[in-house]
Design a protein around this motif. Structure first.
Motif, PDB file in Angstrom:
ATOM      1  N   VAL A 128       0.643  -1.031   0.146  1.00 15.51           N
ATOM      2  CA  VAL A 128      -0.169   0.017  -0.062  1.00 15.51           C
ATOM      3  C   VAL A 128       0.777   1.362   0.038  1.00 15.51           C
ATOM      4  N   ASP A 129       2.040   1.212   0.272  1.00 11.33           N
ATOM      5  CA  ASP A 129       2.988   2.297   0.571  1.00 11.33           C
ATOM      6  C   ASP A 129       4.053   2.429  -0.684  1.00 11.33           C
ATOM      7  N   ALA A 130       3.638   1.738  -1.819  1.00 11.54           N
ATOM      8  CA  ALA A 130       4.644   1.859  -2.912  1.00 11.54           C
ATOM      9  C   ALA A 130       4.229   3.069  -3.748  1.00 11.54           C
ATOM     10  N   ASP A 131       5.387   3.749  -4.039  1.00 10.75           N
ATOM     11  CA  ASP A 131       5.185   4.733  -5.187  1.00 10.75           C
ATOM     12  C   ASP A 131       5.402   4.271  -6.545  1.00 10.75           C
ATOM     13  N   LEU A 132       6.285   3.263  -6.871  1.00  8.13           N
ATOM     14  CA  LEU A 132       6.362   2.985  -8.142  1.00  8.13           C
ATOM     15  C   LEU A 132       6.367   1.331  -8.023  1.00  8.13           C
ATOM     16  N   VAL A 133       5.506   0.649  -8.930  1.00  7.52           N
ATOM     17  CA  VAL A 133       5.514  -0.877  -8.806  1.00  7.52           C
ATOM     18  C   VAL A 133       5.900  -1.345 -10.211  1.00  7.52           C
ATOM     19  N   VAL A 134       6.731  -2.454 -10.036  1.00  7.16           N
ATOM     20  CA  VAL A 134       7.247  -3.160 -11.382  1.00  7.16           C
ATOM     21  C   VAL A 134       6.941  -4.588 -11.431  1.00  7.16           C
ATOM     22  N   ASP A 135       6.841  -5.404 -12.482  1.00  7.26           N
ATOM     23  CA  ASP A 135       6.274  -6.732 -12.531  1.00  7.26           C
ATOM     24  C   ASP A 135       7.358  -7.644 -13.027  1.00  7.26           C
ATOM     25  N   CYS A 136       7.853  -8.447 -12.304  1.00 10.01           N
ATOM     26  CA  CYS A 136       8.787  -9.208 -12.827  1.00 10.01           C
ATOM     27  C   CYS A 136       8.413 -10.818 -13.335  1.00 10.01           C
ATOM     28  N   ARG A 137       6.996 -10.782 -13.341  1.00  6.28           N
ATOM     29  CA  ARG A 137       6.609 -12.102 -13.764  1.00  6.28           C
ATOM     30  C   ARG A 137       6.501 -12.431 -15.147  1.00  6.28           C
ATOM     31  N   PHE A 138       7.342 -11.594 -16.002  1.00  5.16           N
ATOM     32  CA  PHE A 138       7.584 -11.834 -17.229  1.00  5.16           C
ATOM     33  C   PHE A 138       8.804 -12.798 -17.822  1.00  5.16           C
ATOM     34  N   LEU A 139       9.499 -12.850 -16.426  1.00  7.19           N
ATOM     35  CA  LEU A 139      10.473 -13.737 -16.470  1.00  7.19           C
ATOM     36  C   LEU A 139      10.404 -15.386 -15.908  1.00  7.19           C
ATOM     37  N   PRO A 140      11.031 -16.472 -16.467  1.00  3.69           N
ATOM     38  CA  PRO A 140      10.641 -17.474 -15.940  1.00  3.69           C
ATOM     39  C   PRO A 140      10.867 -17.832 -14.308  1.00  3.69           C
ATOM     40  N   ASN A 141      10.059 -18.564 -13.930  1.00  3.41           N
ATOM     41  CA  ASN A 141      10.000 -18.703 -12.394  1.00  3.41           C
ATOM     42  C   ASN A 141      10.756 -19.815 -12.061  1.00  3.41           C
ATOM     43  N   PRO A 142      11.968 -19.428 -11.146  1.00  4.80           N
ATOM     44  CA  PRO A 142      12.800 -20.608 -10.663  1.00  4.80           C
ATOM     45  C   PRO A 142      12.256 -21.593  -9.630  1.00  4.80           C
ATOM     46  N   HIS A 143      10.780 -21.351  -9.387  1.00  8.35           N
ATOM     47  CA  HIS A 143      10.040 -22.160  -8.551  1.00  8.35           C
ATOM     48  C   HIS A 143       9.810 -23.712  -9.236  1.00  8.35           C
ATOM     49  N   TRP A 144       9.714 -23.393 -10.601  1.00 10.84           N
ATOM     50  CA  TRP A 144       9.574 -24.678 -11.449  1.00 10.84           C
ATOM     51  C   TRP A 144      10.776 -25.505 -11.802  1.00 10.84           C
ATOM     52  N   VAL A 145      11.931 -24.913 -11.175  1.00 12.04           N
ATOM     53  CA  VAL A 145      13.307 -25.592 -11.415  1.00 12.04           C
ATOM     54  C   VAL A 145      13.449 -26.247  -9.987  1.00 12.04           C
ATOM     55  N   PRO A 146      13.497 -27.561  -9.956  1.00  7.13           N
ATOM     56  CA  PRO A 146      13.500 -28.207  -8.624  1.00  7.13           C
ATOM     57  C   PRO A 146      14.670 -28.138  -7.663  1.00  7.13           C
ATOM     58  N   GLU A 147      15.869 -28.004  -8.248  1.00  8.96           N
ATOM     59  CA  GLU A 147      17.000 -27.625  -7.567  1.00  8.96           C
ATOM     60  C   GLU A 147      16.991 -26.374  -6.905  1.00  8.96           C
ATOM     61  N   LEU A 148      16.417 -25.241  -7.739  1.00 10.96           N
ATOM     62  CA  LEU A 148      16.126 -24.039  -7.271  1.00 10.96           C
ATOM     63  C   LEU A 148      15.092 -23.651  -6.280  1.00 10.96           C
ATOM     64  N   ARG A 149      14.178 -24.493  -6.432  1.00 12.78           N
ATOM     65  CA  ARG A 149      12.852 -24.391  -5.466  1.00 12.78           C
ATOM     66  C   ARG A 149      13.116 -24.068  -4.048  1.00 12.78           C
ATOM     67  N   PRO A 150      14.050 -24.645  -3.528  1.00  9.99           N
ATOM     68  CA  PRO A 150      14.129 -24.259  -1.925  1.00  9.99           C
ATOM     69  C   PRO A 150      14.796 -23.140  -1.724  1.00  9.99           C
ATOM     70  N   PHE A 151      15.480 -22.508  -2.658  1.00  9.17           N
ATOM     71  CA  PHE A 151      16.293 -21.120  -2.178  1.00  9.17           C
ATOM     72  C   PHE A 151      15.544 -20.125  -2.574  1.00  9.17           C
ATOM     73  N   THR A 152      16.311 -18.829  -2.243  1.00 10.71           N
ATOM     74  CA  THR A 152      15.402 -17.576  -2.659  1.00 10.71           C
ATOM     75  C   THR A 152      16.272 -16.768  -3.409  1.00 10.71           C
ATOM     76  N   GLY A 153      15.890 -15.655  -3.830  1.00 18.11           N
ATOM     77  CA  GLY A 153      16.510 -14.777  -4.667  1.00 18.11           C
ATOM     78  C   GLY A 153      17.982 -14.094  -4.237  1.00 18.11           C
ATOM     79  N   LEU A 154      18.169 -14.401  -2.878  1.00 20.74           N
ATOM     80  CA  LEU A 154      19.375 -14.077  -2.528  1.00 20.74           C
ATOM     81  C   LEU A 154      20.646 -15.212  -2.573  1.00 20.74           C
ATOM     82  N   ASN A 155      20.175 -16.262  -3.276  1.00 18.33           N
ATOM     83  CA  ASN A 155      21.153 -17.287  -3.696  1.00 18.33           C
ATOM     84  C   ASN A 155      21.565 -17.020  -4.903  1.00 18.33           C
ATOM     85  N   GLU A 156      23.070 -17.230  -4.818  1.00 19.50           N
ATOM     86  CA  GLU A 156      23.773 -16.802  -6.173  1.00 19.50           C
ATOM     87  C   GLU A 156      23.285 -17.345  -7.492  1.00 19.50           C
TER      88      GLU A 156
END
Length: 311
Positions: free
Chosen positions: A204-232
């Motif tokens: 609710v406090d966002a001034d600008l909103v951008v959408d990254c859902r145009f990129l493939p989702n790592p969630h569907w890569v089994p070896e990447l699913r447990p990690f987060t975007g902080l993982n290299e």
């Protein structure tokens, strides 16, 4: 030397040390913001806060010297203090005069900023917010304005800077304050870059909103699913996809343009929300890279991952 002489020597040595320490304390610069109610004191104070001043709103005038003293003990952490003074009574004003005299004796560098406005402008502002003037009592708004002008007449005469806000909007007042207090360096934007998941709702406090859902989702890569975007590995996967680096480059350029416009309009804080489905992979990786880009350009940046860990 007697035991008593030794005690006196110790006391004398301690006093000398305290004196040396006191001589090394830096007295903060002080700005006192006052003026007519409704003339923009809060806006002026917020502008100084955005410029890095330590701002105290409605501090009793008798406590101003104490505040300066506390700032002097902060080892340089509080180098500039702004105090908003709301003068609503004769005794209140007398306390302010006493405090100013005390500051002059202590050679404190101080400036008084006085904000005023025409009666017509002040009446319109009070009517627009449907609030009474603090000094009108049972009378009309103009009665309160007249009473306040009478109380503040002497302080206005002592002011170092008088700003008439009758025809100024908020942005124009901020520009005038910036011109007086920003110094040679133009104040930079302060940014919060926030990752989030669309399935948890928009921030609710966002001034600008951008959408990254145009990129493939790592969630569907089994070896990447447990990690987060902080993982290299996740970050490398996200930015190896078509369009990811181009998006980062071009959006950074867009933010540079927006940054300059925000500063012209007096906006100093911005929250940039970067979203993906769950707020775990793509938005986190993109937020980290975007924040790094902004920081490298001198923008004070904070990163917040709102929804990471919620799944």
């Amino acid at each position: 030397m007697t035991e008593r002489d030794g005690e006196e020597a110790q006391v004398s040595t301690g006093t000398t040390g305290d004196t040396a320490e006191a001589s090394e304390t830096a007295i903060p610069e002080l700005v006192i913001i006052s003026g007519m109610s409704g003339a923009g004191r809060s806006t002026a104070a917020k502008c100084l806060e955005d410029l890095g001043w330590f701002v105290v709103d409605n501090l009793p005038p008798a406590l101003i010297p104490t505040m300066v003293e506390l700032g002097a003990r902060s080892q340089g952490n509080v180098a500039r203090i702004a105090v908003v003074v709301d003068v609503r009574g004769r005794r209140f004003f007398d306390n302010l005069r006493e405090s100013l005299a005390d500051l002059d004796v202590k050679n404190v560098t101080r400036r008084i900023v006085f904000l005023e406005s025409s009666d017509d402008a002040l009446v319109r502002r009070f009517e627009s917010v449907r609030r009474p003037h603090p000094l009108q009592g049972d009378g009309r708004i103009v009665d309160g304005i007249d009473a306040e002008r009478d109380l503040l007449r002497e302080l206005r005469g002592d002011a170092d800077l008088v700003i008439d806000t009758s025809s100024l909007n908020v942005h124009e007042l901020r520009a005038k304050m910036d011109a007086q207090f920003a110094g040679d360096e133009e104040p930079e934007l302060r940014a919060t870059v926030m990752s989030f998941g669309y399935k948890y709702g928009l921030p609710v406090d966002a001034d600008l909103v951008v959408d990254c859902r145009f990129l493939p989702n790592p969630h569907w890569v089994p070896e990447l699913r447990p990690f987060t975007g902080l993982n290299e590995e996740v970050s490398q996967y996200v930015f190896s996809r078509p369009g990811a680096k181009e998006f980062l480059d071009q959006y950074t350029e867009l933010l540079q343009l927006i940054n300059r416009g925000y500063r012209r309009e007096g906006k100093r804080y911005v929250t940039i929300a970067v979203g993906c489905t769950g707020g775990k992979h793509r938005s986190v990786a993109m937020s980290e890279k975007l924040a790094s880009r902004l920081a490298s350009e001198g923008v004070e940046t904070v990163v917040v991952h709102r929804d990471m860990g919620r799944e």
